[in-house]
Write an enzyme that holds these catalytic residues in place. Structure first.
Site, PDB file in Angstrom:
ATOM      1  N   ASP A 100     -35.098 -24.613  67.795  1.00  0.00           N
ATOM      2  CA  ASP A 100     -35.218 -23.160  67.947  1.00  0.00           C
ATOM      3  C   ASP A 100     -33.939 -22.568  68.511  1.00  0.00           C
ATOM      4  O   ASP A 100     -33.386 -23.086  69.492  1.00  0.00           O
ATOM      5  CB  ASP A 100     -36.352 -22.837  68.945  1.00  0.00           C
ATOM      6  CG  ASP A 100     -37.599 -22.347  68.250  1.00  0.00           C
ATOM      7  OD1 ASP A 100     -37.514 -21.851  67.105  1.00  0.00           O
ATOM      8  OD2 ASP A 100     -38.681 -22.470  68.860  1.00  0.00           O
ATOM      9  N   ASP A 145     -38.583 -23.382  71.496  1.00  0.00           N
ATOM     10  CA  ASP A 145     -38.223 -22.710  72.751  1.00  0.00           C
ATOM     11  C   ASP A 145     -39.456 -22.569  73.637  1.00  0.00           C
ATOM     12  O   ASP A 145     -39.380 -22.075  74.766  1.00  0.00           O
ATOM     13  CB  ASP A 145     -37.510 -21.374  72.512  1.00  0.00           C
ATOM     14  CG  ASP A 145     -38.341 -20.379  71.740  1.00  0.00           C
ATOM     15  OD1 ASP A 145     -39.445 -20.728  71.280  1.00  0.00           O
ATOM     16  OD2 ASP A 145     -37.887 -19.218  71.586  1.00  0.00           O
ATOM     17  N   SER A 146     -40.621 -23.073  73.138  1.00  0.00           N
ATOM     18  CA  SER A 146     -41.793 -23.205  74.004  1.00  0.00           C
ATOM     19  C   SER A 146     -41.492 -24.192  75.137  1.00  0.00           C
ATOM     20  O   SER A 146     -42.281 -24.308  76.082  1.00  0.00           O
ATOM     21  CB  SER A 146     -43.012 -23.668  73.197  1.00  0.00           C
ATOM     22  OG  SER A 146     -42.695 -24.800  72.401  1.00  0.00           O
ATOM     23  N   LYS A 173     -34.285 -22.984  63.681  1.00  0.00           N
ATOM     24  CA  LYS A 173     -35.337 -21.992  63.404  1.00  0.00           C
ATOM     25  C   LYS A 173     -35.022 -20.743  64.202  1.00  0.00           C
ATOM     26  O   LYS A 173     -34.544 -20.840  65.339  1.00  0.00           O
ATOM     27  CB  LYS A 173     -36.720 -22.536  63.798  1.00  0.00           C
ATOM     28  CG  LYS A 173     -37.849 -21.500  63.678  1.00  0.00           C
ATOM     29  CD  LYS A 173     -39.223 -22.117  63.751  1.00  0.00           C
ATOM     30  CE  LYS A 173     -39.797 -22.292  65.145  1.00  0.00           C
ATOM     31  NZ  LYS A 173     -39.890 -21.056  65.951  1.00  0.00           N
ATOM     32  N   GLU A 219     -36.481 -16.405  64.861  1.00  0.00           N
ATOM     33  CA  GLU A 219     -37.595 -15.466  64.683  1.00  0.00           C
ATOM     34  C   GLU A 219     -37.126 -14.148  64.075  1.00  0.00           C
ATOM     35  O   GLU A 219     -36.038 -13.670  64.398  1.00  0.00           O
ATOM     36  CB  GLU A 219     -38.255 -15.191  66.048  1.00  0.00           C
ATOM     37  CG  GLU A 219     -38.830 -16.435  66.696  1.00  0.00           C
ATOM     38  CD  GLU A 219     -39.504 -16.145  68.044  1.00  0.00           C
ATOM     39  OE1 GLU A 219     -39.636 -14.963  68.441  1.00  0.00           O
ATOM     40  OE2 GLU A 219     -39.902 -17.130  68.705  1.00  0.00           O
ATOM     41  N   GLU A 264     -47.094 -17.412  62.550  1.00  0.00           N
ATOM     42  CA  GLU A 264     -47.829 -17.622  63.806  1.00  0.00           C
ATOM     43  C   GLU A 264     -48.861 -16.533  64.028  1.00  0.00           C
ATOM     44  O   GLU A 264     -48.553 -15.333  63.991  1.00  0.00           O
ATOM     45  CB  GLU A 264     -46.831 -17.671  64.987  1.00  0.00           C
ATOM     46  CG  GLU A 264     -47.537 -17.878  66.328  1.00  0.00           C
ATOM     47  CD  GLU A 264     -46.625 -18.342  67.448  1.00  0.00           C
ATOM     48  OE1 GLU A 264     -45.429 -18.599  67.214  1.00  0.00           O
ATOM     49  OE2 GLU A 264     -47.135 -18.453  68.592  1.00  0.00           O
TER      50      GLU A 264
HETATM   51  O1  KIV Z   1     -41.428 -22.741  70.239  1.00  0.00           O
HETATM   52  C1  KIV Z   1     -42.377 -23.215  69.603  1.00  0.00           C
HETATM   53  O2  KIV Z   1     -43.047 -24.169  70.013  1.00  0.00           O
HETATM   54  C2  KIV Z   1     -42.707 -22.585  68.323  1.00  0.00           C
HETATM   55  C3  KIV Z   1     -43.979 -23.013  67.666  1.00  0.00           C
HETATM   56  C4  KIV Z   1     -45.134 -22.451  68.373  1.00  0.00           C
HETATM   57  C5  KIV Z   1     -43.972 -22.683  66.225  1.00  0.00           C
HETATM   58  O3  KIV Z   1     -41.981 -21.763  67.847  1.00  0.00           O
END
Ligand code: KIV
Length: 273
Positions: free
Chosen positions: A92, A53-54, A122, A124, A191
């Protein structure tokens, strides 16, 4: 999508990662958000591609990961999956699609898997998301956890500084990691936490840990592609190793092109019909 079959025995699966960790072989993971980059990354011997989600930051220019939607994540993930033959693709779950409501979490995860044909999701959080993880797993969807500096909680943290430097938060993180393993996560991202804490977590778990800013003792490492290539240039945490300054090269190539257009030297006689 390709899975590990006799025509593609090399496709990375959760079992590949489990075996790698047992053999002490490090796992490499990197983000990708679009077809062209994912194709290059998949040809680079990477084990896991994270549609992170980055994307909210590096693709859309938001200052946090919170605004990206399920539909936007699905668009990025579909583009990546179309390109990838070898790596495992993890997507994510965006902010607001799984927290506090396990039914919604299951529905969001199913939508991601159905529409993108990725290999895992994934999300959080620790104990507070265990119920959601349990439901998602019951649908046969592999889940990667994410602890430490979890960017979707930035408004609670107030800063992107290193997490769990104090005893209480460190103990809580260890408990959360055990809870994620117990419920059935196949791996956990750690992280921005102290290296010695990441070492302890990695030693206490049997599932692989993947670190970002968590030192060298985790079972694998992940970086954001645009950061390690030097495309994003205004982000320089200590943990980030830059393997290229692609931002400078892109600027220089585009400004050369612009000046060639303006001077009339592009196109030349050989570049026309
Ligand atoms: O969204 C992302 O890129 C991440 C990584 C930094 C692990 O969750």
């Amino acid at each position: 999508m390709s899975i590990a079959t006799t025509d593609n025995p090399k496709k990375v699966t959760v079992h590949t990662l489990e075996n790698m960790a047992h053999r002490g072989e490090k796992i490499s993971m990197i983000t990708a958000y679009d077809y062209s980059m994912a194709k290059l990354v998949d040809a680079s011997n990477i084990d896991v591609i994270l549609v992170g989600d980055s994307a909210a930051n590096v693709m859309a220019g938001y200052s946090t990961t919170l605004p990206i939607t399920l539909e936007e994540m699905i668009y990025h993930a579909k583009s990546v999956v179309r390109a990838v033959k070898h790596a495992m693709v993890v997507v994510d779950m965006p902010f607001g699609t799984y927290q506090g409501n396990s039914k919604m979490a299951l529905q969001s995860a199913i939508t991601i898997m159905k529409e993108t044909q990725a290999n895992a999701i994934k999300l959080e959080g620790g104990k507070e998301v265990v119920e959601s993880i349990s439901r998602i797993l019951s649908a046969g969807i592999p889940v990667m956890g994410h602890l430490g500096l979890t960017p979707q909680s930035i408004n609670k943290f107030g800063t992107y500084a290193v997490r769990a430097t104090g005893k209480n938060e460190a103990e809580r993180l260890i408990e959360d990691a055990k809870a994620l393993e117990e419920v059935g996560c196949f791996s956990i991202v750690l992280e921005k936490i102290p290296a010695m804490l990441a070492k302890r977590v990695s030693e206490e778990l049997t599932i692989p840990t993947i670190g970002i800013g968590a030192g060298k003792y985790t079972d694998g490492q992940v970086l954001v592609l645009h950061d390690m290539l030097g495309i994003t240039q205004d982000f320089s945490p200590r943990f980030l190793r830059r393997y290229h300054s692609l931002g400078d090269e892109i600027r220089s190539a585009v400004s050369q092109y612009s000046s060639d257009v303006k001077s009339g030297s592009f196109p030349n006689n050989n570049e026309q019909y």
